[in-house]
Design a protein around this motif. Structure first.
Motif, PDB file in Angstrom:
ATOM      1  N   ASP A  36       2.359  16.823 -17.029  1.00 51.44           N
ATOM      2  CA  ASP A  36       2.527  17.234 -15.643  1.00 51.44           C
ATOM      3  C   ASP A  36       3.654  18.285 -15.622  1.00 51.44           C
ATOM      4  N   ALA A  37       3.473  19.339 -14.865  1.00 54.52           N
ATOM      5  CA  ALA A  37       4.423  20.456 -14.895  1.00 54.52           C
ATOM      6  C   ALA A  37       5.839  20.007 -14.518  1.00 54.52           C
ATOM      7  N   ASP A  60       2.507  29.403 -12.463  1.00 59.32           N
ATOM      8  CA  ASP A  60       1.299  29.801 -11.721  1.00 59.32           C
ATOM      9  C   ASP A  60       0.479  28.561 -11.344  1.00 59.32           C
ATOM     10  N   ASP A  75       0.314  22.509 -19.556  1.00 60.47           N
ATOM     11  CA  ASP A  75      -0.750  22.232 -18.584  1.00 60.47           C
ATOM     12  C   ASP A  75      -1.086  20.753 -18.683  1.00 60.47           C
TER      13      ASP A  75
HETATM   14  N1  SAH Z   1      -2.260  30.651 -15.199  1.00 65.43           N
HETATM   15  C1  SAH Z   1      -3.666  30.443 -15.382  1.00 65.43           C
HETATM   16  C2  SAH Z   1      -4.383  29.799 -14.215  1.00 65.43           C
HETATM   17  C3  SAH Z   1      -3.770  28.496 -13.718  1.00 65.43           C
HETATM   18  S1  SAH Z   1      -4.920  27.495 -12.909  1.00 65.43           S
HETATM   19  C4  SAH Z   1      -4.335  31.795 -15.763  1.00 65.43           C
HETATM   20  O1  SAH Z   1      -3.689  32.838 -15.796  1.00 65.43           O
HETATM   21  O2  SAH Z   1      -5.520  31.792 -16.047  1.00 65.43           O
HETATM   22  C5  SAH Z   1      -4.032  26.041 -12.600  1.00 65.43           C
HETATM   23  C6  SAH Z   1      -3.843  25.109 -13.792  1.00 65.43           C
HETATM   24  O3  SAH Z   1      -2.926  24.101 -13.371  1.00 65.43           O
HETATM   25  C7  SAH Z   1      -5.078  24.354 -14.276  1.00 65.43           C
HETATM   26  O4  SAH Z   1      -5.260  24.615 -15.641  1.00 65.43           O
HETATM   27  C8  SAH Z   1      -4.738  22.855 -14.093  1.00 65.43           C
HETATM   28  O5  SAH Z   1      -5.157  22.045 -15.178  1.00 65.43           O
HETATM   29  C9  SAH Z   1      -3.229  22.894 -14.055  1.00 65.43           C
HETATM   30  N2  SAH Z   1      -2.573  21.800 -13.312  1.00 65.43           N
HETATM   31  C10 SAH Z   1      -2.918  21.264 -12.120  1.00 65.43           C
HETATM   32  N3  SAH Z   1      -1.999  20.342 -11.737  1.00 65.43           N
HETATM   33  C11 SAH Z   1      -1.054  20.303 -12.719  1.00 65.43           C
HETATM   34  C12 SAH Z   1       0.162  19.588 -12.899  1.00 65.43           C
HETATM   35  N4  SAH Z   1       0.576  18.716 -11.993  1.00 65.43           N
HETATM   36  N5  SAH Z   1       0.882  19.833 -13.996  1.00 65.43           N
HETATM   37  C13 SAH Z   1       0.479  20.732 -14.929  1.00 65.43           C
HETATM   38  N6  SAH Z   1      -0.648  21.445 -14.815  1.00 65.43           N
HETATM   39  C14 SAH Z   1      -1.408  21.233 -13.724  1.00 65.43           C
END
Ligand code: SAH
Length: 406
Positions: free
Chosen positions: A291-292, A312, A263
């Motif tokens: 970053d993802a 997700d 994350d």
């Molecule tokens: N899977 C989680 C919910 C995900 S919410 C559950 O089951 O509860 C989305 C998440 O994506 C957030 O924590 C946010 O910090 C993260 N996020 C947003 N943009 C991102 C990126 N570019 N790379 C990695 N994480 C990211």
């Protein structure tokens, strides 16, 4: 100490709408757009009672709440038969909502969505319960005059002892609303700790109800998290966009040998670590703050592969104009994720963008899978968990596909 609620007496407006809007109201659709309104008897403030009469016979058609700050100008809350929008009305609505969650609450779970906006007849209003704390989140100012009616039924149906108010970003701007409530206000009882501990299918989690995303946690994926737990025995798991580690904790509890949470938010990763620590879990847990897209690329280059990869992301399409860009991001994520799944592994691919419909989303994912030189089969698809009932087409936003990748 809890803050006092505004005393606002709504006015009544008589409304006539265009024929297509009348038809949509008769089909119990809760949205009336500004452009569909033919006549209004006055100016109208947020939360005023908008009584819609049919244009031919001038008979009662529906009753809604006037929202001058939104293109969805009227949110309909009462169809066919007129009613007083009073304490009794709210008690009944929230009691019906609670009844729909009965089967979920028979499990080892004390965290649930009690009110899911339009889908429970209360447009733009969410109530999530975390053990003894209920969090009311408003997405529209129409509810300020009625907050006082929400307290008693929420306490009764949720068994909460504290109610926190959260406001969407558009409501946090200084404006014309007739109240002094702020995001994070405690509107009933006392909040001793903003990190609230709750149970989800027998596992412990903590949510920050004041600073966390939405109301603190994402309850909609509960069923998918449980499912991943069931599939995880002895497996290596990558949880991309892991937030507070919901999937991570369930995977470890299900016997995963190792889980990597990815994350971009350091704060989210701290929550994930705390949530793992709250439970007595074996298996190793690693966190990757990145970053993802870059993080997954880095893992590919290092030759890492996983039995289960969960993707997700947050909603990529906040408006209709964002849809092509959102699809592009989903495609890139799917391509990256695919390279990280071991032979005979599982990809869980989820989207919470309501503007990207389920059929379109799965078609996109399957196109990428088809183009790869790997065989795949669909294991199952899912929607939100049962405490997120869907009562109108726009109410559906979450879709998840489980694919076995050969
Ligand atoms: N899977 C989680 C919910 C995900 S919410 C559950 O089951 O509860 C989305 C998440 O994506 C957030 O924590 C946010 O910090 C993260 N996020 C947003 N943009 C991102 C990126 N570019 N790379 C990695 N994480 C990211």
């Amino acid at each position: 100490m809890s803050e006092s609620l505004p005393e606002i007496t709504p006015s009544r407006l008589a409304i006539k709408v265009k024929a297509p809007a009348e038809r949509s109201i008769r089909q119990i659709h809760p949205w009336v757009f500004e452009s569909a309104i033919n006549k209004v008897s006055g100016e109208g403030l947020a939360g005023d009672l908008a009584i819609i009469y049919d244009s031919k016979k001038n008979k009662f058609l529906a009753l809604g709440l006037w929202d001058p700050n939104s293109p969805i100008r009227i949110k309909v809350i009462q169809f066919k038969k007129s009613a007083n929008i009073d304490q009794v009305w709210f008690n009944e609505k929230i009691s019906i909502a609670k009844a729909k969650r009965k089967s979920l609450l028979a499990t080892a779970t004390n965290s649930f969505r009690l009110i899911f906006g339009e889908n429970d007849g209360l447009p733009g209003l969410i109530c999530d319960v975390y053990h003894q704390v209920a969090v009311v989140k408003l997405y529209s100012a129409i509810w300020y005059p009625y907050l006082k009616f929400l307290i008693a039924p929420i306490l009764k149906e949720s068994k909460a002892k504290t109610i926190v108010l959260r406001l969407s970003r558009n409501l946090q701007k200084p404006g014309i609303e007739r109240h002094e409530l702020h995001d994070g206000a405690v509107i009933y009882g006392t909040l001793t700790n903003e990190n609230v501990i709750f149970t989800e299918h027998g596992l412990q989690f903590s949510a920050n109800v004041i600073k966390g995303h939405k109301t603190g946690y994402f309850l909609d994926h509960r069923h998918n998290r449980k499912r991943i737990g069931e599939l995880a025995k002895g497996k290596s798991v990558l949880d991309v966009f892991s937030y507070a580690g919901g999937f991570t904790v369930h995977a470890l509890a299900g016997g995963a040998s190792n889980v990597t949470s990815l994350d971009i938010s350091r704060q989210a990763q701290e929550m994930a670590k705390q949530n793992v620590a709250l439970n007595d879990l074996e298996g190793t847990h690693e966190v990757l703050v990145a970053d993802a897209f870059k993080g997954m690329q880095g893992l590919i280059e290092k030759g890492k592969r996983f039995d289960i990869v969960i993707v997700d992301p947050p909603s990529f399409a906040k408006s209709a104009a964002d849809i092509p860009q959102a699809i592009n991001s989903y495609q890139r994520l799917t391509k990256l994720a695919l390279q990280l799944v071991k032979t005979k592994g599982i990809l869980l691919s989820a989207s919470c963008s309501s503007r990207v419909k389920a059929a379109e989303y799965f078609e996109m994912v399957e196109k990428i899978l088809n183009k790869s030189n790997r065989k795949f089969s669909l294991i199952e698809k899912s929607e939100h968990d049962t405490d997120h009932p869907i009562s109108f087409p726009e109410g559906a936003y979450l879709k998840s596909g489980y694919y076995r990748i050969g």
